[in-house]
Scaffold this motif. Structure first.
Motif, PDB file in Angstrom:
ATOM      1  N   GLY A  26       0.823  -1.200   0.000  1.00  0.00           N
ATOM      2  CA  GLY A  26       0.000   0.000   0.000  1.00  0.00           C
ATOM      3  C   GLY A  26       0.856   1.249   0.000  1.00  0.00           C
ATOM      4  O   GLY A  26       0.621   2.187  -0.753  1.00  0.00           O
ATOM      5  N   LEU A  27       1.912   1.225   0.806  1.00  0.00           N
ATOM      6  CA  LEU A  27       2.782   2.394   0.893  1.00  0.00           C
ATOM      7  C   LEU A  27       3.548   2.596  -0.407  1.00  0.00           C
ATOM      8  O   LEU A  27       3.691   3.695  -0.915  1.00  0.00           O
ATOM      9  CB  LEU A  27       3.780   2.212   2.032  1.00  0.00           C
ATOM     10  N   ASP A  29       2.812   1.603  -3.457  1.00  0.00           N
ATOM     11  CA  ASP A  29       2.012   1.987  -4.616  1.00  0.00           C
ATOM     12  C   ASP A  29       1.322   3.336  -4.434  1.00  0.00           C
ATOM     13  O   ASP A  29       0.542   3.753  -5.273  1.00  0.00           O
ATOM     14  CB  ASP A  29       0.957   0.921  -4.921  1.00  0.00           C
ATOM     15  N   TRP A  31      -0.962   4.218  -2.237  1.00  0.00           N
ATOM     16  CA  TRP A  31      -2.386   4.195  -1.926  1.00  0.00           C
ATOM     17  C   TRP A  31      -2.666   4.935  -0.640  1.00  0.00           C
ATOM     18  O   TRP A  31      -3.796   5.100  -0.237  1.00  0.00           O
ATOM     19  CB  TRP A  31      -2.881   2.767  -1.755  1.00  0.00           C
ATOM     20  N   VAL A  32      -1.568   5.287   0.020  1.00  0.00           N
ATOM     21  CA  VAL A  32      -1.745   5.981   1.279  1.00  0.00           C
ATOM     22  C   VAL A  32      -1.774   7.463   0.976  1.00  0.00           C
ATOM     23  O   VAL A  32      -0.900   7.985   0.300  1.00  0.00           O
ATOM     24  CB  VAL A  32      -0.572   5.659   2.210  1.00  0.00           C
ATOM     25  N   SER A  33      -2.800   8.136   1.428  1.00  0.00           N
ATOM     26  CA  SER A  33      -2.817   9.567   1.181  1.00  0.00           C
ATOM     27  C   SER A  33      -2.620  10.311   2.488  1.00  0.00           C
ATOM     28  O   SER A  33      -3.087   9.909   3.537  1.00  0.00           O
ATOM     29  CB  SER A  33      -4.118   9.971   0.519  1.00  0.00           C
ATOM     30  N   TYR A  34      -1.864  11.353   2.394  1.00  0.00           N
ATOM     31  CA  TYR A  34      -1.544  12.165   3.561  1.00  0.00           C
ATOM     32  C   TYR A  34      -1.541  13.568   3.026  1.00  0.00           C
ATOM     33  O   TYR A  34      -1.602  13.796   1.808  1.00  0.00           O
ATOM     34  CB  TYR A  34      -0.145  11.796   4.093  1.00  0.00           C
ATOM     35  N   HIS A  35      -1.469  14.547   3.874  1.00  0.00           N
ATOM     36  CA  HIS A  35      -1.324  15.892   3.340  1.00  0.00           C
ATOM     37  C   HIS A  35      -0.335  16.697   4.164  1.00  0.00           C
ATOM     38  O   HIS A  35      -0.164  16.471   5.349  1.00  0.00           O
ATOM     39  CB  HIS A  35      -2.678  16.600   3.265  1.00  0.00           C
ATOM     40  N   LEU A  36       0.344  17.597   3.469  1.00  0.00           N
ATOM     41  CA  LEU A  36       1.345  18.433   4.124  1.00  0.00           C
ATOM     42  C   LEU A  36       0.723  19.786   4.434  1.00  0.00           C
ATOM     43  O   LEU A  36      -0.124  20.268   3.691  1.00  0.00           O
ATOM     44  CB  LEU A  36       2.530  18.644   3.179  1.00  0.00           C
ATOM     45  N   GLU A  40       5.115  23.399   6.153  1.00  0.00           N
ATOM     46  CA  GLU A  40       5.932  22.201   6.076  1.00  0.00           C
ATOM     47  C   GLU A  40       6.405  22.018   4.634  1.00  0.00           C
ATOM     48  O   GLU A  40       7.562  21.693   4.374  1.00  0.00           O
ATOM     49  CB  GLU A  40       5.022  21.025   6.479  1.00  0.00           C
ATOM     50  N   GLN A  50       7.674  16.787  -6.276  1.00  0.00           N
ATOM     51  CA  GLN A  50       6.715  15.685  -6.141  1.00  0.00           C
ATOM     52  C   GLN A  50       5.273  16.168  -6.262  1.00  0.00           C
ATOM     53  O   GLN A  50       4.975  17.323  -6.016  1.00  0.00           O
ATOM     54  CB  GLN A  50       6.870  15.024  -4.758  1.00  0.00           C
ATOM     55  N   ARG A  53      -0.229  16.455  -1.652  1.00  0.00           N
ATOM     56  CA  ARG A  53      -1.467  17.084  -1.192  1.00  0.00           C
ATOM     57  C   ARG A  53      -1.126  18.145  -0.167  1.00  0.00           C
ATOM     58  O   ARG A  53      -0.338  17.897   0.741  1.00  0.00           O
ATOM     59  CB  ARG A  53      -2.375  16.051  -0.537  1.00  0.00           C
ATOM     60  N   LYS A 134     -19.488  15.856   2.098  1.00  0.00           N
ATOM     61  CA  LYS A 134     -18.481  14.859   1.768  1.00  0.00           C
ATOM     62  C   LYS A 134     -17.339  15.576   1.060  1.00  0.00           C
ATOM     63  O   LYS A 134     -17.571  16.411   0.199  1.00  0.00           O
ATOM     64  CB  LYS A 134     -19.097  13.865   0.806  1.00  0.00           C
ATOM     65  N   LYS A 137     -14.339  15.216  -4.386  1.00  0.00           N
ATOM     66  CA  LYS A 137     -13.156  14.957  -5.171  1.00  0.00           C
ATOM     67  C   LYS A 137     -13.482  15.302  -6.608  1.00  0.00           C
ATOM     68  O   LYS A 137     -14.514  14.947  -7.116  1.00  0.00           O
ATOM     69  CB  LYS A 137     -12.832  13.480  -5.068  1.00  0.00           C
TER      70      LYS A 137
ATOM     71  N   VAL B 303     -17.865  11.471   6.101  1.00  0.00           N
ATOM     72  CA  VAL B 303     -19.056  12.274   5.817  1.00  0.00           C
ATOM     73  C   VAL B 303     -20.015  12.283   6.982  1.00  0.00           C
ATOM     74  O   VAL B 303     -20.619  13.296   7.301  1.00  0.00           O
ATOM     75  CB  VAL B 303     -19.939  11.658   4.701  1.00  0.00           C
ATOM     76  N   GLN B 395       1.774  11.363  11.200  1.00  0.00           N
ATOM     77  CA  GLN B 395       0.557  12.005  10.710  1.00  0.00           C
ATOM     78  C   GLN B 395      -0.505  10.966  10.370  1.00  0.00           C
ATOM     79  O   GLN B 395      -0.187   9.841  10.009  1.00  0.00           O
ATOM     80  CB  GLN B 395       0.901  12.804   9.449  1.00  0.00           C
ATOM     81  N   SER B 396      -1.756  11.387  10.518  1.00  0.00           N
ATOM     82  CA  SER B 396      -2.834  10.479  10.177  1.00  0.00           C
ATOM     83  C   SER B 396      -2.960  10.374   8.658  1.00  0.00           C
ATOM     84  O   SER B 396      -2.988  11.370   7.965  1.00  0.00           O
ATOM     85  CB  SER B 396      -4.131  11.019  10.767  1.00  0.00           C
ATOM     86  N   MET B 397      -2.962   9.151   8.164  1.00  0.00           N
ATOM     87  CA  MET B 397      -3.041   8.944   6.712  1.00  0.00           C
ATOM     88  C   MET B 397      -4.232   8.063   6.379  1.00  0.00           C
ATOM     89  O   MET B 397      -4.692   7.286   7.203  1.00  0.00           O
ATOM     90  CB  MET B 397      -1.768   8.268   6.207  1.00  0.00           C
ATOM     91  N   THR B 398      -4.667   8.180   5.135  1.00  0.00           N
ATOM     92  CA  THR B 398      -5.841   7.422   4.727  1.00  0.00           C
ATOM     93  C   THR B 398      -5.466   6.422   3.649  1.00  0.00           C
ATOM     94  O   THR B 398      -4.663   6.740   2.783  1.00  0.00           O
ATOM     95  CB  THR B 398      -6.881   8.392   4.140  1.00  0.00           C
ATOM     96  N   LEU B 399      -6.024   5.218   3.709  1.00  0.00           N
ATOM     97  CA  LEU B 399      -5.816   4.270   2.622  1.00  0.00           C
ATOM     98  C   LEU B 399      -6.857   4.549   1.555  1.00  0.00           C
ATOM     99  O   LEU B 399      -8.045   4.634   1.838  1.00  0.00           O
ATOM    100  CB  LEU B 399      -5.934   2.832   3.126  1.00  0.00           C
ATOM    101  N   GLU B 400      -6.412   4.676   0.325  1.00  0.00           N
ATOM    102  CA  GLU B 400      -7.312   5.061  -0.750  1.00  0.00           C
ATOM    103  C   GLU B 400      -8.042   3.842  -1.326  1.00  0.00           C
ATOM    104  O   GLU B 400      -7.691   2.707  -1.054  1.00  0.00           O
ATOM    105  CB  GLU B 400      -6.507   5.747  -1.849  1.00  0.00           C
TER     106      GLU B 400
END
Lengths: 139, 691
Positions: A26-27, A29, A31-36, A40, A50, A53, A134, A137, B303, B395-400
């Motif tokens: 997952g990491l 590929d 699939w993990v989304s995080y945001h800066l 930072e 890069q 987000r 929601k 996206k 949501v 940090q908190s991360m989300t699996l897509e």
């Protein structure tokens, strides 16, 4: 009995390995989304090349939104710093000055962050989170 | 008055719950009928008190009594009456009340149903129910912001109104349906605890809990489909499932409950999978509470979830309590929970149940991992070995979504494939004895090849689509083969004609064919998901009035823009014509609405649906002078099959719920016991249910 124990250990081992692999894959590929946070991001040039987000607040001044033309230009502010954003895509319903958004994209040579995904995080007028929309996206 | 009444009856419910627990436990020890009756009456009283609370809140909603903060937060005077009622469960406080009330009502039905039955397991079950109802009542009373009867600190002329997204018919039906499912699984859990504590682990508790598990499973399933449909028509992104934490929260117990229903069949028919039944019963209930927890406490952002609140602490404590209780009790009785016989053959129906269970639990664990990832990733990203894998730490991360699609969908498809074969297999060793099995597999296999051929000819090369087609052909083929085979057997035995024979067969063992119907419905859902997720076309357009553009096979034209006005909103409407290559026109009217009480616009999707595909148009934005309109257009194939499949699964489940009247009637109509037994045997053979 003994065979059973072995079976259980094997089963458990497979499960642990599988979960470990999942986390790893997952990491890898992405699939993990995080945001800066804006600060930072700006303080570390390794992020510039890069696709990332960014999370911040929409600046009160300099906001130009053209929902019919699928674009918006605005400043994203963090604790102390600010970065200009050029977004193209569906402008979310909840988008407005002062609200918290996450944008996804890359910085161009001129230092403008070109985003093609935007999600609004902001609570609207009322503060209970059920009122939140929601994260919209749009790419 | 309403505030006081609602509040007091909530507090009284907490007290009565404690009394109910004590009285039920006293009934276990004393085995006195009078005390047992008192325990029952405590449950009735508790339900009455919660009904009064709910009625008080309902009345306040309808009367727009803004002295209540909850009413002011979620309604306004101009809100249509249906949505005023639906606002009951729009917020955290009301949903908790609804949960507690639904469980109390179901407990009354349960207590009444079991009023003539003696035995300590019933008393323990009642005590368990009282604890759970008491927990919800106490939550509302003690976790301060969770009380729906909090007075409004300021006097207001009108309320805030209901979020426009929630102003949809789906909102009226979706949450209560889901909550019936959540609350319903408490009863099998209570029966399990009763059986574990008293050691009465025979087949009784399973027989009693089966209808409750089935009803709850049905409601949970219907609730999930309604939620998916609500998301589809209301959120405007063109999908129905986003692996959102709260969607997952309702899926988790559904997965274990599906496995549970099959384990129950295994245990009742063959005395196998007893431990699975127990573990899955407890697991499903725990996941229901867990689902309510993540929905209603803000531990994972979503949501539906609300801001962080002390409610979370209460839920954590309660979760720990029920997990520990179930674990300890099950470990103590682990030996007693052993199956009556081992699995005799690897290829048999009970082995298929076992494989299904493993797959469903695997899907549940993967979904749970993904759902909880935002909560565990700050810790994971700091661990020495994993540290380098993460770009940012702590940090908190989300699996897509790709995570779920890659890992949860393959076991799901495998489970569906097993679902196709399993009904063809017999129980025990009988399963592989014959060429019969090979013969019955012939049609499904041929159908599978035909399906692949047809799809390839149509230019469909996706591995997923082909896999789904193979599985679908197997499922449909197996159902047909099974029906034909059993009808033949019956015909040979009774000499009836084919139609009469088939009809009597289905009526005679309706639970089996109800399950087959549910399987067929599942297959329709799989087809719908495959079609709509693999072959959708999506495009965002900027159109001037009168202009047109091509989306997939369709030409889309913006005819003009108009104004619309509703009871509590005003808005813009795009008049859109979509033309198919065949020349058929479809008129669609997506809207962008401004609700009086809301600052932001909210879009109203226009959908044209038929069995082949959905045309889906969202109003994405407009320039102030209406010179250009942005529209999001999707062509989604086969979505209709998901909703239709949901209805078929539900029908199948309802058929399974009908008790078996026929057999009882047989025994009654034959006076001599020997003859009766023979007659039952003959009828069973005739009905094709002989083992």
């Amino acid at each position: 009995m003994k065979r059973k124990t072995i079976k259980f250990i094997c089963g458990g081992l497979i499960l642990v390995l599988a979960v470990g692999y999942l986390a790893y894959a997952g990491l890898k590929d992405g699939w993990v989304s995080y945001h800066l946070q804006v600060d930072e991001y700006l303080s570390n040039t390794k992020f510039y090349s890069q696709r990332v987000r960014l999370c911040g607040k929409v600046a009160e001044d300099g906001l130009v939104a053209n929902p019919g033309l699928l674009s918006a230009k605005f400043g994203l502010v963090g604790q102390t710093q600010r970065i200009p954003i050029a977004y193209s895509g569906v402008v979310p319903d909840l988008f407005k000055a002062g609200c918290e958004v996450i944008v996804e994209g890359r910085r161009d040579a001129a230092g403008v962050f070109q985003a093609d995904v935007m999600m609004t995080k902001c609570a609207s007028k009322y503060d209970s989170a059920e009122h939140k929309k929601k994260p919209e996206k749009s790419s | 008055m309403t505030i006081v009444l609602g509040n007091y009856s909530l507090c009284a419910a907490v007290v009565v719950a404690m009394v109910a627990v004590l009285v039920s436990l006293a009934a276990v020890l004393s085995e006195s009928t009078a005390i047992r009756r008192a325990a029952r009456w405590c449950i009735y009283l508790m339900a009455m008190l919660l009904t009064i609370s709910s009625a008080a809140l309902m009345k306040a909603m309808l009367d727009s009594d803004f002295r209540l903060k909850y009413v002011a937060d979620y309604t306004e005077r101009a809100l249509p009456i249906g949505y005023k009622l639906a606002a009951f469960w729009a917020g955290q406080q009301g949903s908790l009340l609804l949960w507690g009330w639904l469980l109390a009502v179901m407990s009354v039905v349960f207590a009444f149903q079991h009023r003539k039955r003696q035995g300590p397991e019933h008393d323990v079950a009642l005590a368990t129910l009282a604890v759970v109802i008491g927990f919800f009542a106490a939550l509302m009373v003690f976790a301060d912001p969770a009380n729906p009867f909090l007075p409004n600190p300021e006097a207001v002329a009108d309320g805030h109104g209901l979020n426009p997204l929630l102003q949809d018919p789906g909102m009226i039906a979706h949450p209560p349906t889901l909550f019936v499912g959540y609350a319903g699984f408490t009863i099998p859990f209570a029966l399990l605890i009763g059986a574990l504590i008293t050691g009465r682990l025979g087949s009784d508790w399973v027989a009693w809990s089966r209808p409750w598990a089935l009803i709850s499973w049905l409601f949970l399933g219907v609730g999930i489909v309604l939620g998916a449909q609500w998301a589809y028509v209301e959120l405007g992104w063109g999908g129905y499932w986003a692996w959102d934490p709260v969607e997952n929260a309702s899926l988790l117990p559904w997965l274990t409950a599906t496995a549970l229903l099959h384990s129950i069949v295994g245990q009742r028919q063959r005395g196998v999978l007893k431990r699975w039944t127990a573990v899955l019963t407890a697991g499903t209930f725990i996941l229901c509470i867990f689902g309510t927890y993540i929905t209603r406490s803000g531990v994972v952002a979503s949501v539906h979830s609300f801001g962080k609140s002390p409610v979370g602490t209460f839920f954590q404590a309660f979760l720990i309590l029920i997990v520990l209780l179930s674990l300890i009790l099950m470990l103590c009785r682990w030996r007693a929970l052993r199956s009556e016989r081992p699995l005799e053959s690897a290829i048999s129906r009970e082995s298929a149940f076992l494989a299904g269970n493993v797959l469903f639990v695997l899907m549940m664990l993967l979904t749970l991992f993904g759902t909880m990832f935002p909560a565990i990733s700050p810790t994971l990203s700091k661990l020495p070995l994993l540290r380098n894998l993460f770009i940012v730490q702590g940090q908190s991360m989300t699996l897509e979504q790709p995570f779920y699609n890659r890992y949860v969908l393959p076991p799901a498809l495998l489970a569906v494939a097993i679902m196709g074969f399993a009904p063809l297999l017999g129980y025990g060793r009988m399963a592989i004895n014959s060429q019969k099995l090979v013969l019955s597999l012939a049609l499904p296999v041929v159908l599978a090849f035909v399906a692949i051929g047809v799809l390839l000819a149509m230019g469909v090369y996706s591995a997923w689509a082909l896999a789904c087609a193979v599985v679908g052909a197997v499922v449909v083929g197996s159902i047909v083969v099974d029906l034909v085979r059993n009808t033949r057997t019956r015909q040979q035995n009774t000499g009836e004609n084919a139609i009469r024979s088939a009809l009597k067969l289905v009526l005679g063992s309706h639970q089996r064919y109800g399950a087959q119907l549910a399987h067929a419905g599942m297959m329709m859902i799989v087809a719908g998901i495959a079609g709509s997720s693999l072959y959708n076309t999506s495009k965002t357009l900027m159109l001037k009035p009168g202009a047109s553009e091509q989306v997939g096979r369709y030409t889309i034209r913006l005819d003009g823009i108009g104004q619309v006005r509703g009871e509590n909103y005003t808005g813009l409407e795009a008049k859109v014509t979509m033309t198919a290559p065949s020349g058929t026109h479809y008129k669609l009217f997506p809207q962008g609405r401004m609700y009086n009480k809301w600052e932001q616009p909210s879009s109203e999707v226009a959908i044209q649906t038929n069995w082949r595909e959905d045309l889906y148009v969202t109003f994405a934005g407009a320039e102030p002078d209406f010179s250009v309109i942005a529209l999001k257009v999707l062509v989604n194939p086969l979505v209709w099959w998901i909703w239709a499949g949901g209805i078929v699964v539900t029908l199948g489940g309802v058929v399974c719920l009908v008790p078996r009247f026929a057999r009882r009637a047989v025994v009654i109509e034959t006076p001599q016991p020997v003859l009766a037994a023979k007659s039952v045997a003959v009828r069973r053979v005739a009905a094709g249910t002989a083992r």
